[in-house]
Design a protein around this motif. Structure first.
Motif, PDB file in Angstrom:
ATOM      1  N   VAL A  26       0.841  -1.196   0.000  1.00  0.00           N
ATOM      2  CA  VAL A  26       0.000   0.000   0.000  1.00  0.00           C
ATOM      3  C   VAL A  26       0.878   1.249   0.000  1.00  0.00           C
ATOM      4  O   VAL A  26       0.661   2.190  -0.775  1.00  0.00           O
ATOM      5  CB  VAL A  26      -0.956  -0.001   1.215  1.00  0.00           C
ATOM      6  CG1 VAL A  26      -1.584   1.374   1.396  1.00  0.00           C
ATOM      7  CG2 VAL A  26      -2.042  -1.055   1.043  1.00  0.00           C
ATOM      8  N   ALA A  27       1.875   1.254   0.892  1.00  0.00           N
ATOM      9  CA  ALA A  27       2.792   2.392   0.928  1.00  0.00           C
ATOM     10  C   ALA A  27       3.549   2.526  -0.393  1.00  0.00           C
ATOM     11  O   ALA A  27       3.769   3.639  -0.895  1.00  0.00           O
ATOM     12  CB  ALA A  27       3.779   2.229   2.090  1.00  0.00           C
ATOM     13  N   ILE A  32       1.200   4.079  -3.063  1.00  0.00           N
ATOM     14  CA  ILE A  32       1.042   5.524  -2.838  1.00  0.00           C
ATOM     15  C   ILE A  32       2.298   6.267  -3.282  1.00  0.00           C
ATOM     16  O   ILE A  32       2.235   7.311  -3.938  1.00  0.00           O
ATOM     17  CB  ILE A  32       0.731   5.806  -1.357  1.00  0.00           C
ATOM     18  CG1 ILE A  32      -0.634   5.223  -0.978  1.00  0.00           C
ATOM     19  CG2 ILE A  32       0.755   7.319  -1.078  1.00  0.00           C
ATOM     20  CD1 ILE A  32      -0.930   5.268   0.506  1.00  0.00           C
ATOM     21  N   THR A  67       3.364   9.440  -6.195  1.00  0.00           N
ATOM     22  CA  THR A  67       3.774  10.741  -5.652  1.00  0.00           C
ATOM     23  C   THR A  67       5.249  11.087  -5.818  1.00  0.00           C
ATOM     24  O   THR A  67       5.584  12.256  -6.005  1.00  0.00           O
ATOM     25  CB  THR A  67       3.435  10.810  -4.146  1.00  0.00           C
ATOM     26  OG1 THR A  67       4.082   9.728  -3.465  1.00  0.00           O
ATOM     27  CG2 THR A  67       1.939  10.708  -3.926  1.00  0.00           C
ATOM     28  N   GLY A  79       1.512   2.971 -11.136  1.00  0.00           N
ATOM     29  CA  GLY A  79       0.701   3.037  -9.922  1.00  0.00           C
ATOM     30  C   GLY A  79      -0.403   2.004  -9.929  1.00  0.00           C
ATOM     31  O   GLY A  79      -0.675   1.355  -8.911  1.00  0.00           O
TER      32      GLY A  79
END
Length: 444
Positions: A69-70, A73, A77, A378
């Motif tokens: 999940v990290a 993200i 970004t 992503g």
């Protein structure tokens, strides 16, 4: 005139040296990330038998999910930060933080520490792809980036190939302690971070050289298009959306083998032992060294720079390999298992690298090619979360049936785009006689 020619020749020689150096150090940096990425998958073999640190398969899967999940993200970004502050700051920080997180996991065996470090590790690991691809793009012109990225993409297959047996050897042969999977991996990444500090530079201008090309469609005085405006353009691009969805379906299988490969093999074939169970899945990464290069050749030479046909054919072959993998393990034939893992790596890493790299950039607009690649990556990273979770909650047979169906669906989704070609992108700098891009500003 002679002075001008001499200056150009000297500039080319200096640029070529820096191009080789940047290629090698960025390749090494991304490969190094896989040492701390694979440490937990190797440590799982020992943690499962350690009475002092009770961690069942479901909790291990949850920790993998936290990491992924990290990581997802971060994929969306960190590219923005790399554009603003440069790859040097972003990637160097990621290498150091990744090393420290692995060091903490090898020192403190508690669930809160592991959960925190897996989150930190995910954010640190995700600095690599966008930052290093940007770094490569600054030193190599548009017309040559396809083949350069084909060779460069072998870094993540090599990293996974070497990291697993390296960590397994230190943990189960030298020290007989799963903690050394983390400690040894942290040492490698820290050493590469030091090399990166001394050898890497963001762009040719940082070493007194002109840029390799002048980017088209970018005005010097006008305001830059916002990230969200670029993203909105990408969301209207049907081809890029399908590539993102296909990559979402493709990524779980790769990450399941990446994170759970040793456990999957050991559960079905315990007689071969833990060290061999850690080594056998490396056949998957060995094939990944040549998969991206071969699919690039297929795309350029056999299909006239069409990316989709090469991806579809590889995905069909991958579907067959995934369907046969569990029966192969049940047969007890180590050679058959290794052979299938090799074929799975060959037919998965090729489409993986092409969909996330050259195809995403080809079908993105000039202004948003980077955003297109980030969007597709992503999407894949979100899919990778399933690769970390499913093996912890379901049996291997069910998991590989899901992966087989996902690979087949991805291939079917791409078939309607079989003849699709990207809009012709005019190179912003012509090639010289030796096939190298002309330095911006070199023409009179």
């Amino acid at each position: 005139m002679n002075n001008t020619a001499g200056a150009l020749a000297s500039g080319w020689k200096s640029l070529q040296r820096w191009r080789v150096q940047i290629f090698l150090i960025t390749w090494l940096a991304y490969a190094a990330f896989y040492f701390t990425r694979k440490a937990f998958s190797v440590a799982k073999l020992g943690i499962g038998e350690d009475p002092s640190f009770e961690l069942d398969k479901a909790m291990m899967a949850n920790l993998d999910a936290l990491y992924l999940v990290a990581y997802a993200i971060g994929q969306f970004t960190w590219g923005i930060f790399a554009d603003r502050f440069g790859p040097r700051v972003v990637v160097l920080g990621g290498l150091f933080v990744s090393s420290l997180a692995a060091l903490a996991m090898g020192t403190f065996a508690t669930l809160p520490i592991f959960a925190t470090c897996m989150l930190v590790q995910g954010f640190a690991q995700s600095t690599g792809w966008s930052g290093l691809c940007k770094n490569i793009g600054s030193f190599f012109a548009t017309r040559e980036r396809g083949r350069v990225l084909g060779y460069w993409s072998t870094c993540y297959a090599f990293g996974g190939l070497v990291a697993t047996p390296f960590a397994g050897w230190w943990a189960y042969e030298v020290f007989h302690d799963w903690r050394m999977a983390f400690m040894s991996s942290a040492a490698v990444v820290m050493a590469v971070a030091v090399l990166f500090y001394f050898l890497q530079r963001n762009r040719p201008q940082d070493v007194g050289l002109p840029p390799v090309e002048i980017e088209p469609n970018i005005t010097v005085t006008g305001p830059r298009e916002s990230h969200w405006a670029s993203l909105r353009k990408i969301m209207k691009n049907r081809t890029v959306l399908v590539l993102g969805l296909a990559y979402f379906l493709l990524k779980p299988a790769r990450y399941a083998i990446l994170l759970w490969g040793p456990v999957i093999v050991y559960e079905r074939m315990p007689a071969i032992g833990k060290v061999a169970s850690a080594i056998v899945p490396t056949a998957f990464e060995v094939a990944g060294l040549v998969g991206p290069i071969l699919i690039g050749f297929m795309s350029d030479k056999l299909f006239g720079a069409r990316r989709i046909p090469a991806c579809v054919l590889n995905l069909v072959a991958l579907t067959v390999c995934l369907a046969l993998f569990v029966p192969a393990m049940q047969s007890g034939s180590l050679y058959l298992v290794v052979g299938l893992l090799f074929m799975m790596g060959m037919t998965l890493y090729g489409p993986d690298s092409m969909i996330s790299g050259s195809a995403a950039i080809d079908f993105g607009t000039n202004e948003a090619a980077g955003t297109a690649a980030g969007f597709v990556n992503g999407c894949g990273s979100v899919g990778a979360i399933l690769g970390g979770l499913l093996p912890g909650y379901f049996d291997t047979t069910t998991v590989f049936l899901v992966f087989t169906a996902a690979a087949l669906l991805a291939s079917l989704m791409l078939v309607p785009f079989w003849n699709s070609r990207p809009q012709t992108l005019e190179a912003s700098s012509p090639l010289t006689a030796n096939g190298q891009p002309e330095l911006a500003g070199a023409r009179s």
